[in-house]
Scaffold this active site. Structure first.
Site, mmCIF file in Angstrom:
data_model
loop_
_atom_site.group_PDB
_atom_site.id
_atom_site.type_symbol
_atom_site.label_atom_id
_atom_site.label_comp_id
_atom_site.label_asym_id
_atom_site.label_seq_id
_atom_site.Cartn_x
_atom_site.Cartn_y
_atom_site.Cartn_z
ATOM 1 N N CYS A 1 -12.026 3.777 -13.519
ATOM 2 C CA CYS A 1 -13.312 4.480 -13.495
ATOM 3 C C CYS A 1 -14.278 3.667 -12.638
ATOM 4 C CB CYS A 1 -13.880 4.603 -14.897
ATOM 5 S SG CYS A 1 -12.745 5.399 -16.037
ATOM 6 N N ARG B 1 -12.261 5.878 -7.342
ATOM 7 C CA ARG B 1 -11.671 5.197 -8.500
ATOM 8 C C ARG B 1 -11.302 6.165 -9.620
ATOM 9 N NH1 ARG B 1 -12.907 -0.366 -8.489
ATOM 10 N NH2 ARG B 1 -12.561 -0.443 -10.717
ATOM 11 N N TRP C 1 -11.786 8.436 -14.721
ATOM 12 C CA TRP C 1 -10.371 8.790 -14.633
ATOM 13 C C TRP C 1 -9.889 8.736 -16.080
ATOM 14 C CZ3 TRP C 1 -5.587 6.497 -15.763
ATOM 15 C CH2 TRP C 1 -4.470 7.098 -15.173
ATOM 16 N N GLU D 1 8.424 5.039 0.965
ATOM 17 C CA GLU D 1 6.982 5.165 1.208
ATOM 18 C C GLU D 1 6.638 6.547 1.776
ATOM 19 O OE1 GLU D 1 4.455 3.735 0.287
ATOM 20 O OE2 GLU D 1 2.883 4.159 1.733
ATOM 21 N N LYS E 1 4.096 9.158 -0.013
ATOM 22 C CA LYS E 1 2.904 9.716 0.635
ATOM 23 C C LYS E 1 2.894 11.230 0.486
ATOM 24 C CE LYS E 1 1.000 6.965 0.868
ATOM 25 N NZ LYS E 1 1.091 5.596 0.588
ATOM 26 N N GLU F 1 2.329 12.393 -3.335
ATOM 27 C CA GLU F 1 1.046 12.123 -3.982
ATOM 28 C C GLU F 1 -0.112 12.942 -3.415
ATOM 29 O OE1 GLU F 1 -0.332 8.065 -3.715
ATOM 30 O OE2 GLU F 1 0.363 7.883 -1.666
HETATM 31 C C1 F6R Z 1 -0.001 4.981 -3.074
HETATM 32 C C2 F6R Z 1 -0.880 3.981 -3.638
HETATM 33 C C3 F6R Z 1 -0.463 3.315 -4.886
HETATM 34 C C4 F6R Z 1 -0.861 1.829 -4.843
HETATM 35 C C5 F6R Z 1 -0.593 1.165 -6.205
HETATM 36 C C6 F6R Z 1 -0.898 -0.312 -6.176
HETATM 37 O O1 F6R Z 1 -0.516 5.512 -1.896
HETATM 38 O O2 F6R Z 1 -1.930 3.731 -3.135
HETATM 39 O O3 F6R Z 1 0.898 3.458 -5.125
HETATM 40 O O4 F6R Z 1 -0.131 1.202 -3.842
HETATM 41 O O5 F6R Z 1 -1.371 1.783 -7.183
HETATM 42 O O6 F6R Z 1 -2.223 -0.540 -5.837
HETATM 43 P P1 F6R Z 1 -2.706 -1.941 -5.314
HETATM 44 O O7 F6R Z 1 -2.049 -2.189 -4.018
HETATM 45 O O8 F6R Z 1 -4.191 -1.808 -5.203
HETATM 46 O O9 F6R Z 1 -2.296 -2.962 -6.334
#
Ligand code: F6R
Length: 619
Positions: free
Chosen positions: A2, A27, A80, A492, A496, A499
């Site tokens: 959030c 967020r 969230w 990956e 992409k 999501e």
């Molecule tokens: C996908 C994405 C998430 C983040 C994951 C980890 O596009 O953004 O899968 O990679 O939530 O987030 P960080 O890198 O901020 O720890």
């Protein structure tokens, strides 16, 4: 997860809070609300995005558009959902029975059910299904005896188990905002006669660059007279002089700059962000300097193995890192999902080096993995984007990726910058260990330095990729296949697509397909192959033949001028050649663009996909 913002000063409180919320909206975006101190606590909260709340505020036009504010005090939240569905009632701020206390919260209160029962037995009436509401009632309960806002908050926090970043206001003491932190980040901006607190710097930078990062277990008391910080359970004021940092963030960096979405802007920023990740760290001879880990080189070089732990896209980068480090520096590497690692009592030796990869530096599971590894005596090193984030600060040392703010929820430029940093680490360690010859080091370095220009060439294919997106946008399933360094890229690419477009997609090692997924292939299944010229090229060609024989539709990422793959494919996207371990930095870019265009064409909210949030600060 959030986003929280709080402000004390003389500006129009509505404008400050709403623009802060908009910057934090990545967020979480299922509901939003504000609490403003006037004669009492004025609260407006709505399910939906911040813009909905903003529109509704126009019903209060005389106050909202007022130009004179003797003192503005307020807090706001974008949510969230964890406990309780997204609704007006469950939106924050949450109040007590009297409506005198209002609380915004990022995190999870683990013992809220026990507390709620106790409070109900004392006559408190709960309105929401949230865990957060217990905080406002607890404060109300303690205030009955103490008649003191700060003490009541401190007493309430004594009873709360879980994680929180909190903003709290109280009508009895209307010139104060109390913020508190256990886990979830809180940053306090120090302006000229005004103060703004928020979950991250993007909501602060328009007002001031001077900030204090609240530490885990601290409480901040913000009033027109200034900011005071204490340990949550203490009355002693902490010295803040040495804790004021200057934010390096600029406003331009956190705006869309003419692009329709942050995601597209961030994809197109990659030539620049990649350059920033390597700037001053490498030369053409292949000499690498990483100041952040220089003091830990002995530990790193003497470690028996590395563990890389991360989540999501950062985990995919870690997997590429394993392939790099094992092949070129001959260091054994385990790659672990942080969420699994933290709960399975992993064997960690004191000479292990544990690398945490995180864009945000706040991901709860990755942070917990860090703390676990640290407690077991390992050296913990961060590969992080957000400067000053919790993972960056709690690591023994680390390397910032310097990708700049990433606001689109789907990670793009952070991924490619993580790969640059992992290749720098590989080069550095491979040289130090004598596993990479000076000639090879220089070859890798020259290739790495030329990567940003090659990325520019790939971005010129945007229209071609958009046309492909048009052809395939209505399919319900996709397979992404790759091998070696490009197997994580297949994962990956699939992530992409799913999501942001909500299309089911699976990434697989191409050779594993025949052990099951091949059953899915028919003339309706698009299969995206990463079939570039590297050590497994011929093997991938055989896998393509297998798909072709079953009439799958093949879209291939190929190296320029490759006719062989073109003959097997329905469509190709040609990318420049580079050194094999660097190829993922190039091969992922068409996949980012393909996912982006398909999602836009399907009418999806690319920057704020459903159910997701940018930093996952709950487990
Ligand atoms: C996908 C994405 C998430 C983040 C994951 C980890 O596009 O953004 O899968 O990679 O939530 O987030 P960080 O890198 O901020 O720890």
């Amino acid at each position: 997860m959030c986003g929280i913002v709080g402000y004390i000063g003389k500006r129009n409180i509505f404008e400050v809070l709403i623009s802060g919320l908009k910057r934090l909206e990545y967020r979480g975006y299922d509901s939003a609300g504000i609490a403003i101190l006037s004669d009492d606590v004025f609260i407006l909260k709505r399910a939906g995005k911040v813009s909905k709340l903003e529109n509704e505020l126009q019903n209060f036009a005389p106050i909202v558009n007022s130009t004179s504010f003797s003192l503005s005090v307020g807090i706001a939240h974008t949510r969230w959902a964890t406990h309780g569905e997204p609704s007006d009632i469950n939106a924050h701020p949450l109040t007590d029975c009297t409506g005198k206390f209002a609380v915004v919260h990022n995190g999870i209160i683990e013992n809220y059910q026990i507390l709620k029962k106790k409070l109900e037995s004392l006559g408190h009436i709960f309105k929401s299904q949230t865990d957060t509401e217990v905080i406002s009632h607890l404060i109300e309960e303690f205030y009955k005896n103490t008649k003191d806002f700060i003490t009541s908050v401190q007493l309430a926090l004594n009873h709360i188990e879980g994680t929180y970043g909190l903003g709290i206001v109280c009508a009895h003491e209307p010139e104060k905002i109390i913020v508190a932190r256990k886990g979830s980040p809180i940053i306090i901006g120090l302006g000229d006669g005004e103060y703004i607190a928020a979950s991250d710097p993007s909501a602060i930078v328009a007002l001031t660059r001077n900030v204090i990062y609240l530490e885990h277990g601290e409480i901040g008391i913000i009033s027109p007279d200034g900011v005071e910080v204490r340990k949550i359970h203490s009355d002693e004021k902490l010295d803040l002089d040495s804790r004021i940092h200057e934010l390096a963030l600029s406003l331009d960096e956190i705006e869309k700059g003419g692009f329709p979405h942050f995601m597209l802007k961030e994809i197109f920023e990659q030539p620049e962000s990649l350059l920033n990740s390597m700037r001053g760290r490498i030369n053409e001879k292949g000499e690498v300097k990483l100041g952040g880990i220089a003091d830990f080189m002995d530990k790193i070089l003497n470690s028996r193995r590395f563990i890389i732990t991360a989540c999501g896209t950062s985990w995919h980068a870690g997997l590429v890192g394993k392939y790099m480090l094992e092949q070129y520096a001959e260091i054994p590497v385990d790659v672990e999902y942080a969420s699994e690692f933290r709960y399975r009592n992993p064997v960690i030796f004191p000479d292990d080096v544990v690398w945490l990869i995180s864009q945000s530096g706040e991901t709860a599971d990755t942070l917990a993995a860090l703390r676990l590894a640290k407690a077991k005596g390992a050296t913990v090193l961060g590969i992080v984007n957000v400067v000053g984030s919790t993972i960056a600060r709690e690591s023994h040392a680390g390397v910032y990726i310097h990708a700049g703010p990433e606001i689109g929820v789907a990670s793009t430029k952070a991924f490619t910058s993580q790969l640059v940093v992992l290749s720098l680490i590989t080069l550095l360690l491979g040289r130090e260990k004598g596993k990479i010859s000076p000639e090879l080091a220089s070859e890798i370095a020259r290739e790495l330095i030329s990567i940003p220009e090659k990325v520019k060439k790939i971005l010129e294919l945007n229209d071609h990729i958009k046309a492909l997106a048009e052809k395939y946008k209505d399919h319900h399933n996709f397979l992404y296949l790759g091998r070696g360094f490009n197997y994580p890229v297949a994962l990956e690419g699939a992530l992409k697509l799913k999501e942001i477009s909500y299309i089911h997609a699976e990434g697989y090692p191409a050779a594993e397909m025949k052990h099951g997924p091949i059953a899915l292939i028919d003339e309706n299944m698009p299969v995206v192959f990463i079939a570039v010229k590297d050590g497994v090229y011929e093997k991938v060609l055989s896998n393509m033949e297998e798909v072709k024989a079953r009439k799958g539709k093949i879209i291939s990422i190929v190296t320029e001028l490759d006719d062989k793959v073109a003959k097997l494919s329905d469509h190709t996207i040609q990318i420049p050649q580079t050194f094999d371990m660097l190829m993922p930095i190039l091969s992922v870019i068409p996949l980012q663009l393909l996912a982006y265009h398909i999602a836009v064409m399907r009418g999806c909210d690319v920057d704020q996909p459903r159910n997701l949030a940018k930093s996952v600060t709950v487990e």
